[in-house]
Scaffold this motif. Structure first.
Motif, PDB file in Angstrom:
ATOM      1  N   GLY B 141      14.762  59.213 -10.690  1.00  0.00           N
ATOM      2  CA  GLY B 141      15.523  58.825 -11.860  1.00  0.00           C
ATOM      3  C   GLY B 141      15.420  57.336 -12.087  1.00  0.00           C
ATOM      4  N   GLY B 142      16.287  56.852 -12.940  1.00  0.00           N
ATOM      5  CA  GLY B 142      16.187  55.470 -13.373  1.00  0.00           C
ATOM      6  C   GLY B 142      16.429  54.467 -12.279  1.00  0.00           C
ATOM      7  N   PHE B 143      17.383  54.732 -11.395  1.00  0.00           N
ATOM      8  CA  PHE B 143      17.712  53.730 -10.376  1.00  0.00           C
ATOM      9  C   PHE B 143      16.585  53.546  -9.362  1.00  0.00           C
ATOM     10  CE2 PHE B 143      21.838  54.944 -12.054  1.00  0.00           C
ATOM     11  CZ  PHE B 143      22.356  53.705 -12.331  1.00  0.00           C
ATOM     12  N   PRO B 144      16.060  54.600  -8.704  1.00  0.00           N
ATOM     13  CA  PRO B 144      14.934  54.359  -7.789  1.00  0.00           C
ATOM     14  C   PRO B 144      13.675  53.902  -8.510  1.00  0.00           C
ATOM     15  CG  PRO B 144      15.448  56.679  -7.878  1.00  0.00           C
ATOM     16  CD  PRO B 144      16.535  55.983  -8.573  1.00  0.00           C
ATOM     17  N   GLY B 145      13.426  54.402  -9.737  1.00  0.00           N
ATOM     18  CA  GLY B 145      12.234  53.969 -10.464  1.00  0.00           C
ATOM     19  C   GLY B 145      12.255  52.484 -10.744  1.00  0.00           C
ATOM     20  N   GLY B 146      13.409  51.992 -11.196  1.00  0.00           N
ATOM     21  CA  GLY B 146      13.530  50.560 -11.455  1.00  0.00           C
ATOM     22  C   GLY B 146      13.353  49.744 -10.192  1.00  0.00           C
ATOM     23  N   THR B 147      13.857  50.259  -9.065  1.00  0.00           N
ATOM     24  CA  THR B 147      13.702  49.527  -7.811  1.00  0.00           C
ATOM     25  C   THR B 147      12.241  49.456  -7.389  1.00  0.00           C
ATOM     26  OG1 THR B 147      15.756  50.613  -7.272  1.00  0.00           O
ATOM     27  CG2 THR B 147      14.784  49.267  -5.605  1.00  0.00           C
ATOM     28  N   ILE B 148      11.496  50.554  -7.618  1.00  0.00           N
ATOM     29  CA  ILE B 148      10.074  50.548  -7.257  1.00  0.00           C
ATOM     30  C   ILE B 148       9.330  49.521  -8.105  1.00  0.00           C
ATOM     31  CG2 ILE B 148       7.996  51.943  -7.324  1.00  0.00           C
ATOM     32  CD1 ILE B 148       9.806  54.323  -6.602  1.00  0.00           C
ATOM     33  N   ILE B 149       9.675  49.436  -9.408  1.00  0.00           N
ATOM     34  CA  ILE B 149       9.026  48.453 -10.263  1.00  0.00           C
ATOM     35  C   ILE B 149       9.336  47.042  -9.782  1.00  0.00           C
ATOM     36  CG2 ILE B 149       9.092  47.491 -12.585  1.00  0.00           C
ATOM     37  CD1 ILE B 149       9.204  50.253 -13.628  1.00  0.00           C
ATOM     38  N   ALA B 150      10.590  46.801  -9.363  1.00  0.00           N
ATOM     39  CA  ALA B 150      10.951  45.476  -8.862  1.00  0.00           C
ATOM     40  C   ALA B 150      10.177  45.150  -7.592  1.00  0.00           C
ATOM     41  CB  ALA B 150      12.446  45.402  -8.599  1.00  0.00           C
TER      42      ALA B 150
ATOM     43  N   ILE C  30      15.429  42.988  10.297  1.00  0.00           N
ATOM     44  CA  ILE C  30      14.508  44.102  10.527  1.00  0.00           C
ATOM     45  C   ILE C  30      15.263  45.308  11.070  1.00  0.00           C
ATOM     46  CG2 ILE C  30      12.445  44.819  11.749  1.00  0.00           C
ATOM     47  CD1 ILE C  30      11.855  42.784   9.720  1.00  0.00           C
ATOM     48  N   SER C  31      16.228  45.037  11.948  1.00  0.00           N
ATOM     49  CA  SER C  31      17.015  46.129  12.514  1.00  0.00           C
ATOM     50  C   SER C  31      17.875  46.799  11.441  1.00  0.00           C
ATOM     51  CB  SER C  31      17.874  45.573  13.633  1.00  0.00           C
ATOM     52  OG  SER C  31      18.567  46.578  14.246  1.00  0.00           O
ATOM     53  N   LEU C  32      18.367  45.975  10.497  1.00  0.00           N
ATOM     54  CA  LEU C  32      19.141  46.533   9.387  1.00  0.00           C
ATOM     55  C   LEU C  32      18.283  47.452   8.532  1.00  0.00           C
ATOM     56  CD1 LEU C  32      21.975  46.161   8.261  1.00  0.00           C
ATOM     57  CD2 LEU C  32      21.036  44.556   6.672  1.00  0.00           C
ATOM     58  N   SER C  33      17.018  47.067   8.312  1.00  0.00           N
ATOM     59  CA  SER C  33      16.153  47.925   7.508  1.00  0.00           C
ATOM     60  C   SER C  33      15.831  49.213   8.263  1.00  0.00           C
ATOM     61  CB  SER C  33      14.899  47.150   7.116  1.00  0.00           C
ATOM     62  OG  SER C  33      13.786  47.679   7.716  1.00  0.00           O
ATOM     63  N   LEU C  34      15.761  49.117   9.605  1.00  0.00           N
ATOM     64  CA  LEU C  34      15.577  50.337  10.404  1.00  0.00           C
ATOM     65  C   LEU C  34      16.773  51.268  10.245  1.00  0.00           C
ATOM     66  CD1 LEU C  34      13.993  51.873  12.562  1.00  0.00           C
ATOM     67  CD2 LEU C  34      15.279  50.646  14.259  1.00  0.00           C
ATOM     68  N   LEU C  35      17.970  50.693  10.196  1.00  0.00           N
ATOM     69  CA  LEU C  35      19.188  51.489   9.981  1.00  0.00           C
ATOM     70  C   LEU C  35      19.122  52.233   8.650  1.00  0.00           C
ATOM     71  CD1 LEU C  35      22.173  51.916  11.025  1.00  0.00           C
ATOM     72  CD2 LEU C  35      22.759  50.129   9.476  1.00  0.00           C
ATOM     73  N   SER C  36      18.675  51.529   7.599  1.00  0.00           N
ATOM     74  CA  SER C  36      18.559  52.176   6.287  1.00  0.00           C
ATOM     75  C   SER C  36      17.556  53.313   6.331  1.00  0.00           C
ATOM     76  CB  SER C  36      18.111  51.167   5.247  1.00  0.00           C
ATOM     77  OG  SER C  36      19.151  50.320   4.916  1.00  0.00           O
ATOM     78  N   LEU C  37      16.427  53.084   7.026  1.00  0.00           N
ATOM     79  CA  LEU C  37      15.389  54.102   7.089  1.00  0.00           C
ATOM     80  C   LEU C  37      15.887  55.347   7.814  1.00  0.00           C
ATOM     81  CD1 LEU C  37      12.662  53.783   5.914  1.00  0.00           C
ATOM     82  CD2 LEU C  37      11.764  53.354   8.139  1.00  0.00           C
ATOM     83  N   LEU C  38      16.659  55.144   8.902  1.00  0.00           N
ATOM     84  CA  LEU C  38      17.196  56.301   9.620  1.00  0.00           C
ATOM     85  C   LEU C  38      18.231  57.033   8.782  1.00  0.00           C
ATOM     86  CD1 LEU C  38      17.448  54.702  13.106  1.00  0.00           C
ATOM     87  CD2 LEU C  38      16.035  56.586  12.470  1.00  0.00           C
ATOM     88  N   THR C  54      16.425  56.959  -3.380  1.00  0.00           N
ATOM     89  CA  THR C  54      17.007  55.673  -3.767  1.00  0.00           C
ATOM     90  C   THR C  54      17.211  54.771  -2.560  1.00  0.00           C
ATOM     91  OG1 THR C  54      18.179  56.909  -5.450  1.00  0.00           O
ATOM     92  CG2 THR C  54      18.813  54.655  -5.142  1.00  0.00           C
ATOM     93  N   GLU C  55      17.750  55.332  -1.492  1.00  0.00           N
ATOM     94  CA  GLU C  55      18.007  54.531  -0.300  1.00  0.00           C
ATOM     95  C   GLU C  55      16.699  54.044   0.310  1.00  0.00           C
ATOM     96  OE1 GLU C  55      21.181  54.033   1.238  1.00  0.00           O
ATOM     97  OE2 GLU C  55      20.181  52.694   2.633  1.00  0.00           O
ATOM     98  N   ALA C  56      15.631  54.863   0.220  1.00  0.00           N
ATOM     99  CA  ALA C  56      14.357  54.446   0.798  1.00  0.00           C
ATOM    100  C   ALA C  56      13.799  53.253   0.056  1.00  0.00           C
ATOM    101  CB  ALA C  56      13.358  55.599   0.777  1.00  0.00           C
ATOM    102  N   SER C  57      13.888  53.277  -1.279  1.00  0.00           N
ATOM    103  CA  SER C  57      13.301  52.153  -2.015  1.00  0.00           C
ATOM    104  C   SER C  57      14.208  50.927  -1.984  1.00  0.00           C
ATOM    105  CB  SER C  57      12.995  52.554  -3.454  1.00  0.00           C
ATOM    106  OG  SER C  57      14.168  52.931  -4.101  1.00  0.00           O
ATOM    107  N   VAL C  58      15.528  51.137  -1.956  1.00  0.00           N
ATOM    108  CA  VAL C  58      16.430  49.984  -1.960  1.00  0.00           C
ATOM    109  C   VAL C  58      16.618  49.436  -0.556  1.00  0.00           C
ATOM    110  CG1 VAL C  58      18.818  49.319  -2.261  1.00  0.00           C
ATOM    111  CG2 VAL C  58      17.686  50.535  -4.045  1.00  0.00           C
ATOM    112  N   GLY C  59      17.054  50.316   0.372  1.00  0.00           N
ATOM    113  CA  GLY C  59      17.462  49.833   1.673  1.00  0.00           C
ATOM    114  C   GLY C  59      16.319  49.303   2.495  1.00  0.00           C
ATOM    115  N   ALA C  60      15.208  50.046   2.493  1.00  0.00           N
ATOM    116  CA  ALA C  60      14.106  49.613   3.352  1.00  0.00           C
ATOM    117  C   ALA C  60      13.238  48.574   2.676  1.00  0.00           C
ATOM    118  CB  ALA C  60      13.260  50.815   3.755  1.00  0.00           C
ATOM    119  N   GLY C  61      13.254  48.514   1.336  1.00  0.00           N
ATOM    120  CA  GLY C  61      12.391  47.551   0.668  1.00  0.00           C
ATOM    121  C   GLY C  61      13.109  46.332   0.166  1.00  0.00           C
ATOM    122  N   LEU C  62      14.007  46.525  -0.775  1.00  0.00           N
ATOM    123  CA  LEU C  62      14.515  45.391  -1.548  1.00  0.00           C
ATOM    124  C   LEU C  62      15.581  44.605  -0.794  1.00  0.00           C
ATOM    125  CD1 LEU C  62      13.378  44.746  -4.192  1.00  0.00           C
ATOM    126  CD2 LEU C  62      15.387  45.594  -5.273  1.00  0.00           C
TER     127      LEU C  62
END
Lengths: 113, 239, 79, 106
Positions: B141-150, C30-38, C54-62
């Motif tokens: 959806g919009g939230f993960p898609g936007g995060t991937i673009i960022a 790095i350990s915090l990102s491991l927590l998100s991944l788990l 969502t958690e995979a792209s936000v927590g482990a990446g951004l």
């Protein structure tokens, strides 16, 4: 089971906020509490033996777990990264003013003024 | 001494939580509430028919993904508020770190990184767009898609010393946010309720179905992507 | 499924303790990102793929990227 | 077909194990990076292809994921190695040849 994991993670986060002296560690502890609460809310909607709440060719009729907690958590995660970025930028400004991030040194420098 | 007291306090908190487990349902044995049942059967207004994938049509909300139909249709006003919170935090980052020039390090980035970003970046952007266009059919959806673009924009920042996000991101963000409200106002004019689903909803499971749900999710995707890229750009500025 | 849940939970608790107690700030992130991944794994077990992606792209990446960029702006790791 | 898929998954799990063992046993950053990247790349390929063979619906997606891993994994390893070299982390004494000396300044 998952209830206990999220409770222990919340406890660890509170312990981190109480003991650590670096401001970055505060942010890390708050993020741990954030993740733990998300896990707790999701676990309130899990039903054993039911399936992912998406109509597809594998589950053509409804046999779903509770979708309402998932909808609540979905937006909360993205809000979490926004507030985390705001906190990190505040820390950058704090460092530029006091040239340290330790709480006690900041208190000493503030008292000397 | 401080650690001992902190340990006692957190242990007391955990004990308090564990004691209050008795008011919660047992893990894995939760009853679906009435509201959740209405959302799953897509019958808030009371016509009780079971939904079947690929056959049911012209429902209240034709999205195959129930979470999407809750986020973007039934609780869309709530989502509008959350997007506003995200906008406010991005604005706060921009105000606190008021920089103008992009920070440079004075050496060329890795050759392999520079070459491979040319191949990878379009694929990453394409994947982000796929995630939010198919938000009503598949997870995403919009939230993960936007995060991937960022994240793609972050890769561009890492691999290029001169790249700086121009005013385009602010343009995209403000127009996507305004269009969301405009969609809501059109619903108010046609159906009498703010953000009502006024388009025909089609068959459950088609790409062109679910009325305004894909439109709103595409707008949210653009908005979230522009905002989070703006946050990354602000962290890269100096001033 | 419960054995997998317990295993992931123990790993999460260990990585959370390490994230708080680590001496260097980068190790903590790095350990915090491991927590998100788990936690992504836990979300998949609990049948919530939307939240998991969502958690995979936000927590482990951004999240990690934002924290490391802020750390680099104040001049890297200090003991 | 399903048997082949399960065999591939076991094969990939074995290579994951070798990658973890290499990270524990290797003496410095660069050797660890090699163990952690090369072994797990092959492991990921086998596991994903095995999942695609067990359930044939997933096969096209599995192939796309394999293409993405083949694009991203070497780049990440190379960037990490270069960053740690420029930060000034020395290799072990057993390393005789340093071909990157002088770097890409030319």
């Amino acid at each position: 089971m998952v209830y206990y994991i999220s409770f222990i993670l919340i406890g660890i986060g509170i312990y981190g906020i109480l003991t650590q002296k670096n401001l970055f560690k505060f942010l890390v502890s708050l993020t741990i509490i954030d993740t733990a609460i998300n896990i707790f809310i999701i676990s309130l909607g899990y039903i054993e033996g039911k399936d992912v709440p998406i109509y597809s060719k594998y589950t053509p009729v409804a046999n779903f777990v509770d979708p309402l907690p998932q909808a609540l958590v979905l937006t909360a995660i993205v809000i979490g990264v926004g507030t985390l970025a705001l906190g990190a930028s505040l820390l950058v400004r704090v460092y530029e003013k006091y040239e340290t991030l330790e709480v006690e040194e900041i208190a000493v420098k503030e008292a000397r003024k | 001494m401080r650690r001992v007291f902190a340990l006692l306090i957190s242990l007391g908190l955990i004990l308090f939580f564990v004691n209050s487990l008795s008011i919660l349902p047992e893990y894995g044995n939760v009853e679906l509430s009435k509201v959740s049942n209405a959302y799953i059967n897509k019958s808030v207004n009371g016509n009780n028919e079971k939904v079947k994938f690929g056959e049911s049509k012209d429902l209240e909300d034709g999205a195959a993904n129930v979470v999407t139909s809750i986020v973007v249709d039934y609780r869309s006003f709530d989502t509008l508020g959350e997007v506003t919170v995200l906008f406010t935090s991005a604005l706060g980052v921009g105000l606190i770190l008021h920089g103008f020039k992009r920070k440079t390090y004075g050496r060329l980035p890795n050759f392999i990184l520079r070459v491979s970003v040319g191949i990878l970046l379009p694929l990453i952007l394409l994947f982000g767009v796929y995630v939010f266009v198919h938000g009503h059919l598949t997870p995403g959806g919009g939230f993960p898609g936007g995060t991937i673009i960022a994240a793609g924009i972050l890769l561009l920042y890492l691999s290029n010393e001169e790249f700086d996000l121009s005013k385009t991101s602010k343009f995209v963000e403000s127009y996507a946010g305004s269009l969301y409200i405009v969609v809501g106002l059109v619903g108010l004019a046609i159906g009498g309720v703010f953000l009502i689903n006024f388009l025909p909803t089609g068959v459950v499971g088609d790409l062109f179905s679910a009325g305004i749900v894909p439109i709103v999710y595409i707008l949210i995707g653009f908005k979230v992507g522009a905002e989070l890229s703006g946050v990354i750009a602000d962290l890269y500025r100096e001033g | 499924m419960t054995i997998a849940t317990i295993f992931v939970g123990i790993l999460m608790i260990i990585s959370a303790i390490y994230a708080i107690e680590a001496k260097k700030m980068l190790d903590s992130f790095i350990s915090l990102s491991l927590l998100s991944l788990l936690s992504v794994f836990l979300f998949v077990i609990m049948k919530a793929p939307d939240v998991a992606i969502t958690e995979a792209s936000v927590g482990a990446g951004l999240t990690t990227a934002v924290l490391i960029l802020a750390l680099r702006r104040i001049g890297g790791d200090e003991e | 077909m399903i048997t082949v898929g399960y065999f591939l998954i076991a094969f990939g799990a074995f290579f994951y194990f070798l990658g973890g063992l290499g990270i524990l046993r290797m003496p410095d950053v660069y050797n660890r990076l090699q163990a952690g990247t090369k072994a797990t790349t092959l492991g990921s390929f086998s596991v994903i292809l095995g999942v695609g063979l067990v359930n044939l619906d997933y096969l096209p997606k599995a192939l796309v994921i394999i293409a993405f891993i083949a694009l991203t994994n070497p780049v990440g390893s190379s960037v990490l190695a270069r960053a740690s070299y420029l930060k000034g982390i020395k290799p072990t004494d057993k390393t005789k040849v340093d071909e990157y000396k002088g770097g890409d300044e030319k």
